[in-house]
Design an enzyme around this catalytic site. Structure first.
Site, PDB file in Angstrom:
ATOM      1  N   GLN A   1      -4.843  -1.052  -7.732  1.00 45.93           N
ATOM      2  CA  GLN A   1      -5.595  -0.445  -6.864  1.00 45.93           C
ATOM      3  C   GLN A   1      -6.216   0.898  -7.612  1.00 45.93           C
ATOM      4  O   GLN A   1      -5.348   1.135  -8.451  1.00 45.93           O
ATOM      5  CB  GLN A   1      -4.462   0.069  -5.777  1.00 45.93           C
ATOM      6  CG  GLN A   1      -5.331   0.755  -4.668  1.00 45.93           C
ATOM      7  CD  GLN A   1      -4.578   1.433  -3.624  1.00 45.93           C
ATOM      8  OE1 GLN A   1      -3.959   2.507  -3.858  1.00 45.93           O
ATOM      9  NE2 GLN A   1      -4.374   0.772  -2.239  1.00 45.93           N
TER      10      GLN A   1
ATOM     11  N   ASP B   1       0.853  -1.091   0.200  1.00 42.72           N
ATOM     12  CA  ASP B   1      -0.005   0.020   0.087  1.00 42.72           C
ATOM     13  C   ASP B   1       1.055   1.309   0.082  1.00 42.72           C
ATOM     14  O   ASP B   1       0.452   2.314  -0.242  1.00 42.72           O
ATOM     15  CB  ASP B   1      -0.915  -0.034   1.167  1.00 42.72           C
ATOM     16  CG  ASP B   1      -2.392   0.883   0.928  1.00 42.72           C
ATOM     17  OD1 ASP B   1      -2.544   1.159  -0.289  1.00 42.72           O
ATOM     18  OD2 ASP B   1      -2.861   1.344   2.130  1.00 42.72           O
TER      19      ASP B   1
ATOM     20  N   SER C   1      -7.629   5.491  -0.607  1.00 41.67           N
ATOM     21  CA  SER C   1      -7.502   4.263  -1.715  1.00 41.67           C
ATOM     22  C   SER C   1      -9.321   3.509  -1.547  1.00 41.67           C
ATOM     23  O   SER C   1      -9.958   3.565  -0.553  1.00 41.67           O
ATOM     24  CB  SER C   1      -6.806   3.027  -0.953  1.00 41.67           C
ATOM     25  OG  SER C   1      -5.467   3.746  -1.028  1.00 41.67           O
TER      26      SER C   1
END
Length: 308
Positions: free
Chosen positions: A297, A223, A247
């Site tokens: 993502q 991440d 996100s």
């Protein structure tokens, strides 16, 4: 004497953070970041949810993918509960669905993340690999991420708030060495691609040193830097207060086992941004050049409106 934790302490704290505790049948609780403030780091919730799912599957099966949606920002200082649904158990594959929930300001338990993970009994199969590792500088030849952060904090001076400065200079259990200029280092538009090496700041040792934990740490680290890749063509940064973002989802496919305390190369690119969103992809390699994981993502990304 300095209160700065050693690298070994930082990694011990990370292992403790990612070790979820069983509270009841298929209910786990995740620990809290030491001295955490503000929002919970998304990678923490992903990794804890994966750990909860892994704890409900026999050791004969290993996680090969996860898909998650971030629903709300988690709040530091409050425990996170992980509830598991055992959706499928077959001879070769198993599937687990995890809901991460946390009490809101009114004391109601609300979901902050949904995650589905798939597990497989390891087997031999057809093989091919068409994703060569880029030829980049070795990690030993690069400055540490913290050196670059200190230099940037000095350069920005009073433009950084106390909170921004504390977050930028906070000691991290993941050591990164960046080959390219990330969004917070750069104000000029550039192609949406970045390359960074990462590993834990010290070796992972003891009983916790398992393949499952290394998958969780890689999930945690995946991440980092990813969402910022889609900001590079615009020359804007969250760190400078120019963007608002979060996100929205996160997916990982684990291709082979790897140790998180050995250098891994994270290659990210962002083929598209628009409609208030940015789409980002990642490939993670070991130093031998083997592709160990793929990541994707999408995140909300909006230009911050100027104050009138």
């Amino acid at each position: 004497m300095s209160d700065t934790p050693t690298n070994e302490q930082l990694v011990e704290d990370l292992v403790r953070l990612l070790t979820v505790e069983k509270r009841a049948a298929d209910i786990f609780e995740g620990g809290q970041q030491i001295d955490g403030f503000g929002r919970v780091f998304g990678g923490q919730v992903l990794a804890q949810a994966l750990q909860a799912a892994q704890s409900s599957v026999p050791d004969t099966k290993t996680a090969h993918s996860l898909h998650a949606y971030f629903l709300r920002g988690g709040r530091e200082g409050h425990p996170i509960e992980y509830r598991i649904e055992r959706d499928f158990d077959g001879r070769s594959f198993s599937n687990r669905r995890v809901v991460a929930a946390q009490e809101d300001e009114e004391g109601r338990a609300v979901p902050i993340l949904n995650l589905t993970a798939s597990f497989q009994v390891p087997e031999q199969g057809l093989k091919h690999e068409d994703s060569p590792m880029p030829d980049v500088a070795a990690p030993e030849s690069l400055k540490t991420d913290m050196e670059m952060r200190r230099a940037m904090a000095d350069k920005m001076g009073d433009k950084l708030s106390e909170g921004q400065r504390a977050l930028m200079l906070r000691p991290r259990p993941i050591e990164m060495r960046t080959i390219d200029r990330l969004h917070w280092m750069n104000s000029e538009p550039k192609p949406p691609r970045a390359h960074s090496w990462f590993k834990t700041a010290a070796p992972v040792t003891g009983d916790a040193d398992t393949p499952a934990l290394h998958r969780a740490i890689i999930t945690y680290a995946s991440d980092y830097t990813l969402l910022g890749t889609s900001a590079l063509p615009h020359g804007l940064s969250w760190m400078r207060g120019e963007l608002v973002g979060a996100s929205l989802d996160h997916a990982i496919w684990f291709h082979r086992e790897a140790r998180a305390d050995e250098w891994l190369l994270y290659c990210t690119d962002a083929p598209w941004s628009g409609a208030g969103r940015g789409f980002n992809r990642g490939r993670i390699y070991n130093q031998a050049g083997d592709l160990i994981a793929s990541v994707a993502q999408e995140g909300m990304m909006r230009k911050r409106k100027s104050k009138s």
